[in-house]
Design a protein around this motif. Sequence first.
Motif, PDB file in Angstrom:
ATOM      1  N   ARG A 146       0.823  -1.210   0.000  1.00 16.78           N
ATOM      2  CA  ARG A 146       0.000   0.000   0.000  1.00 16.78           C
ATOM      3  C   ARG A 146       0.862   1.267   0.000  1.00 16.78           C
ATOM      4  N   THR A 147       1.924   1.277   0.803  1.00 14.55           N
ATOM      5  CA  THR A 147       2.805   2.444   0.861  1.00 14.55           C
ATOM      6  C   THR A 147       3.461   2.696  -0.486  1.00 14.55           C
ATOM      7  N   GLN A 149       2.445   1.703  -3.450  1.00 17.17           N
ATOM      8  CA  GLN A 149       1.455   2.079  -4.450  1.00 17.17           C
ATOM      9  C   GLN A 149       1.021   3.529  -4.287  1.00 17.17           C
ATOM     10  N   LYS A 150       0.928   4.015  -3.052  1.00 11.57           N
ATOM     11  CA  LYS A 150       0.557   5.407  -2.814  1.00 11.57           C
ATOM     12  C   LYS A 150       1.635   6.357  -3.341  1.00 11.57           C
ATOM     13  N   TRP A 154       0.839   8.895  -6.633  1.00  7.13           N
ATOM     14  CA  TRP A 154       0.969  10.340  -6.470  1.00  7.13           C
ATOM     15  C   TRP A 154       2.045  10.895  -7.403  1.00  7.13           C
ATOM     16  N   ASP A 229      -7.149   5.981  -8.479  1.00 12.79           N
ATOM     17  CA  ASP A 229      -6.351   5.186  -7.532  1.00 12.79           C
ATOM     18  C   ASP A 229      -6.093   5.963  -6.247  1.00 12.79           C
ATOM     19  N   ILE A 230      -5.859   7.269  -6.384  1.00 10.93           N
ATOM     20  CA  ILE A 230      -5.637   8.107  -5.201  1.00 10.93           C
ATOM     21  C   ILE A 230      -6.889   8.118  -4.317  1.00 10.93           C
ATOM     22  N   ARG A 231      -8.061   8.166  -4.958  1.00 16.11           N
ATOM     23  CA  ARG A 231      -9.335   8.212  -4.231  1.00 16.11           C
ATOM     24  C   ARG A 231      -9.855   6.821  -3.883  1.00 16.11           C
ATOM     25  N   ASP A 232      -9.029   5.800  -4.130  1.00 18.91           N
ATOM     26  CA  ASP A 232      -9.415   4.408  -3.828  1.00 18.91           C
ATOM     27  C   ASP A 232     -10.722   4.004  -4.495  1.00 18.91           C
TER      28      ASP A 232
END
Length: 262
Positions: A146-147, A149-150, A154, A229-232
Amino acid sequence: MEAPNAPSNLASSQDPKPAISKSSVSHDRDFLNHLEAYLAKRDGVDKLLKISRYATKIILASSIVPEDLALNRQLKSFESSVGVSRKAFRLGKFVQDLNALRNSCFDSREDLILSIIAYGGEGLYMFVEQFVWLVKSGLIDAKHSRTLQKISVWAEFFGYIGSISLKIKDLNRINQDESRLLSTIEISISRGLKYDEEAKKVQKLKEKRLMKRLSIVQDFADGLMAWADIRDGNGRLSRPLVISSAGLLSALISAHKNWLSC
């Protein structure tokens, strides 16, 4: 992403050989030879995988295939496998962005900042994606997924902001160059002079402008997917069918550009 256009004053007359345009070569080229050259490129294969992946996602998102059918599970498995396979094509690709930034010519401080955002963002995205692939492959613990991918998404998003800004500036330069050439043609017509060379340049600028506009559309489509993706996946623009359609549009434009360039 494309590097900003650098003005050149070098005269083509230094080369005694007649110039052969890429478009004329591609028209006369054998299809299978052209296809071989296309598939030999990393981007060529990657975009074909991208087309197949997002075409599959559209089928799944539109519920054409009922979820209780085995075909639905097979399509989901195929889509997931292609997604992981595409990440392998990003190994070392961040070097392209480093070289693009290093070899760019900047007309202003604004161009420098936008280029750092564009190439730096995409370069960081490509670099981090290598580790995301290692997570997906099982070599790195999934707790880091998750880290990574974030950070990746971004960086990708800001890269598209910079890229779109640079390409809009390029479009303005193309329009200005075309206006100057059209003015020259009008003067030549009024004086009864030939303007064949200027007419050819105008045609090339029109083709260049079309490709630049397509590239902007592609960046908007990819940027939309990054924002989702940022907004899930939350929000109207993050619906699976919308995002899948944007992905397919981006893939088709990119495949078209790669086909013309090889």
